[in-house]
Design an enzyme around this catalytic site. Structure first.
Site, mmCIF file in Angstrom:
data_model
loop_
_atom_site.group_PDB
_atom_site.id
_atom_site.type_symbol
_atom_site.label_atom_id
_atom_site.label_comp_id
_atom_site.label_asym_id
_atom_site.label_seq_id
_atom_site.Cartn_x
_atom_site.Cartn_y
_atom_site.Cartn_z
ATOM 1 N N TYR A 1 47.687 -12.257 13.695
ATOM 2 C CA TYR A 1 49.144 -12.156 13.832
ATOM 3 C C TYR A 1 49.525 -11.266 15.014
ATOM 4 O O TYR A 1 50.531 -11.508 15.698
ATOM 5 C CB TYR A 1 49.762 -11.608 12.544
ATOM 6 C CG TYR A 1 51.264 -11.611 12.555
ATOM 7 C CD1 TYR A 1 51.973 -12.791 12.408
ATOM 8 C CD2 TYR A 1 51.976 -10.425 12.727
ATOM 9 C CE1 TYR A 1 53.365 -12.802 12.438
ATOM 10 C CE2 TYR A 1 53.365 -10.424 12.752
ATOM 11 C CZ TYR A 1 54.049 -11.618 12.610
ATOM 12 O OH TYR A 1 55.426 -11.634 12.635
ATOM 13 N N LYS B 1 14.378 -1.135 -35.564
ATOM 14 C CA LYS B 1 15.731 -1.556 -35.939
ATOM 15 C C LYS B 1 16.637 -1.696 -34.716
ATOM 16 O O LYS B 1 17.331 -2.702 -34.550
ATOM 17 C CB LYS B 1 16.322 -0.568 -36.955
ATOM 18 C CG LYS B 1 15.587 -0.516 -38.289
ATOM 19 C CD LYS B 1 16.321 0.314 -39.319
ATOM 20 C CE LYS B 1 16.432 1.779 -38.921
ATOM 21 N NZ LYS B 1 15.107 2.456 -38.869
ATOM 22 N N GLY C 1 15.277 1.477 -43.098
ATOM 23 C CA GLY C 1 13.966 1.962 -42.667
ATOM 24 C C GLY C 1 13.989 3.469 -42.606
ATOM 25 O O GLY C 1 14.479 4.042 -41.620
ATOM 26 N N PRO C 2 13.521 4.170 -43.635
ATOM 27 C CA PRO C 2 13.712 5.615 -43.746
ATOM 28 C C PRO C 2 12.935 6.448 -42.730
ATOM 29 O O PRO C 2 13.340 7.565 -42.410
ATOM 30 C CB PRO C 2 13.244 5.925 -45.175
ATOM 31 C CG PRO C 2 12.270 4.837 -45.492
ATOM 32 C CD PRO C 2 12.788 3.620 -44.791
ATOM 33 N N GLN C 3 11.828 5.932 -42.223
ATOM 34 C CA GLN C 3 10.968 6.741 -41.362
ATOM 35 C C GLN C 3 11.418 6.748 -39.905
ATOM 36 O O GLN C 3 11.190 7.702 -39.172
ATOM 37 C CB GLN C 3 9.520 6.230 -41.451
ATOM 38 C CG GLN C 3 8.933 6.246 -42.846
ATOM 39 C CD GLN C 3 8.966 7.637 -43.460
ATOM 40 O OE1 GLN C 3 8.678 8.635 -42.793
ATOM 41 N NE2 GLN C 3 9.338 7.710 -44.733
ATOM 42 N N GLY C 4 12.016 5.669 -39.465
ATOM 43 C CA GLY C 4 12.317 5.519 -38.045
ATOM 44 C C GLY C 4 11.142 4.875 -37.335
ATOM 45 O O GLY C 4 10.001 4.905 -37.819
ATOM 46 N N GLY C 5 11.404 4.280 -36.201
ATOM 47 C CA GLY C 5 10.337 3.636 -35.447
ATOM 48 C C GLY C 5 9.979 2.255 -35.950
ATOM 49 O O GLY C 5 8.957 1.692 -35.535
ATOM 50 N N GLU C 6 10.799 1.687 -36.839
ATOM 51 C CA GLU C 6 10.504 0.354 -37.382
ATOM 52 C C GLU C 6 11.001 -0.776 -36.481
ATOM 53 O O GLU C 6 10.781 -1.951 -36.789
ATOM 54 C CB GLU C 6 11.132 0.187 -38.773
ATOM 55 C CG GLU C 6 10.653 1.187 -39.822
ATOM 56 C CD GLU C 6 11.584 2.385 -39.937
ATOM 57 O OE1 GLU C 6 11.440 3.152 -40.906
ATOM 58 O OE2 GLU C 6 12.456 2.541 -39.054
ATOM 59 N N HIS D 1 59.201 -6.176 22.167
ATOM 60 C CA HIS D 1 58.538 -5.240 21.248
ATOM 61 C C HIS D 1 57.023 -5.373 21.348
ATOM 62 O O HIS D 1 56.502 -6.360 21.869
ATOM 63 C CB HIS D 1 58.995 -5.485 19.808
ATOM 64 C CG HIS D 1 58.648 -6.857 19.294
ATOM 65 N ND1 HIS D 1 59.456 -7.950 19.512
ATOM 66 C CD2 HIS D 1 57.574 -7.321 18.595
ATOM 67 C CE1 HIS D 1 58.908 -9.026 18.955
ATOM 68 N NE2 HIS D 1 57.756 -8.668 18.399
#
Length: 286
Positions: free
Chosen positions: A79, A187, A180-185, A41
């Site tokens: 093999y 968080k 933080g109500p204004q944003g940009g703090e 084979h």
């Protein structure tokens, strides 16, 4: 065998003529052998240019028995060239180009170095991709996460010191609500800092089942709510995580426990009245 693969091992019993490299093949190696029972084979190994089905391979070498490669590239080639049963050959056609081993650990190490996506291993490491595609995607996600976290930097604000002091007290009965109500703090930047330095769990909210499934028993849980989420805050999941016990019903129902969980919420709004006991909320004003 319905799957299409690149790499095939084959046996052709009682061959009548030599084989040659078909235009669809990238590499071919085979030799004439005599088995223990005396049968003559061809034993060989083929790497195709594109993924090919079993039916496609049988058209290229009629009468041959094919199996997709299960070991490494080097093992399959060796093999097909073994000496103990060889009568003639081996004969090689095309270029044999060693690639990374088709094993999960080797592929993961290569991903670290190259930054490749899992789909890019679908040809050269077909066995690993077929068996572990989801693991590779998860691993790549972790690599991307680590790279992103390393780049995060924090510009400290005075209110952050107040949160740091609270965290030193280890009080799992409370919820720290950074307002933080204004944003940009800063968080979200501080939330990223806690993910980076304390392996905190981070979420922007959602269904209880999704959050419970994603939470992996981290002691520090952060909810960073966008302003537009005020009407959709899931107060129940915050309470459950604060209590250190939550049921995850996604995919498989399980109850997760933790002896200590600290929850911090970052938001541009305060919690809806009556959602939490007053003695459970500690406000920090950013």
């Amino acid at each position: 065998m319905a799957r299409q693969v690149i790499c095939w091992c084959f046996t052709l019993n009682n061959p009548l003529s030599p084989l040659s490299l078909h235009e669809l093949m990238k590499y071919l190696v085979y030799q004439r052998e005599q088995g223990e029972a005396g049968n003559i084979h061809f034993q060989g190994y083929i790497e195709m240019k594109k993924r090919t089905s079993l039916a496609g391979m049988k058209k290229l070498i009629p009468g041959a028995h094919f199996e997709k490669r299960r070991g490494t590239q080097g093992e399959a080639r060796a093999y097909a060239m073994k000496e103990d049963t060889r009568l003639e050959g081996p004969w090689e056609y095309g270029e044999f180009i060693p690639t990374i081993e088709d094993k999960l650990r080797e592929v993961m190490n290569d991903m670290k170095i190259t930054g490749k996506r899992p789909i890019e291993y679908i040809e050269e490491c077909c066995n690993t991709y077929d068996k572990s595609a989801s693991t590779l995607r998860e691993f790549r996600g972790e690599l991307k996460k680590k790279k992103a976290i390393i780049s995060w930097e924090l510009q400290r604000k005075p209110w952050m010191d107040e949160v740091d002091t609270l965290l030193q007290e280890r009080d799992g009965r409370r919820i720290i609500w950074v307002y933080g109500p204004q944003g940009g703090e800063g968080k979200t930047s501080y939330a990223k800092h806690l993910v980076k330095t304390r392996d905190a769990f981070y979420s922007t909210g959602g269904k209880t089942a999704d959050i419970a499934f994603a939470w992996d028993h981290q002691e520090l849980v952060l909810f960073d709510f966008p302003r537009s989420f005020e009407e959709y805050v899931n107060y129940g999941v915050i309470e459950q995580l604060k209590n250190g016990i939550i049921q995850s019903g996604k995919y498989q129902s399980v109850i997760k426990y933790s002896d200590y969980v600290e929850v911090i919420v970052f938001a541009n709004f305060t919690p809806r009245s009556g959602m939490f006991s007053d003695d459970r909320i500690v406000y920090v004003y950013a």
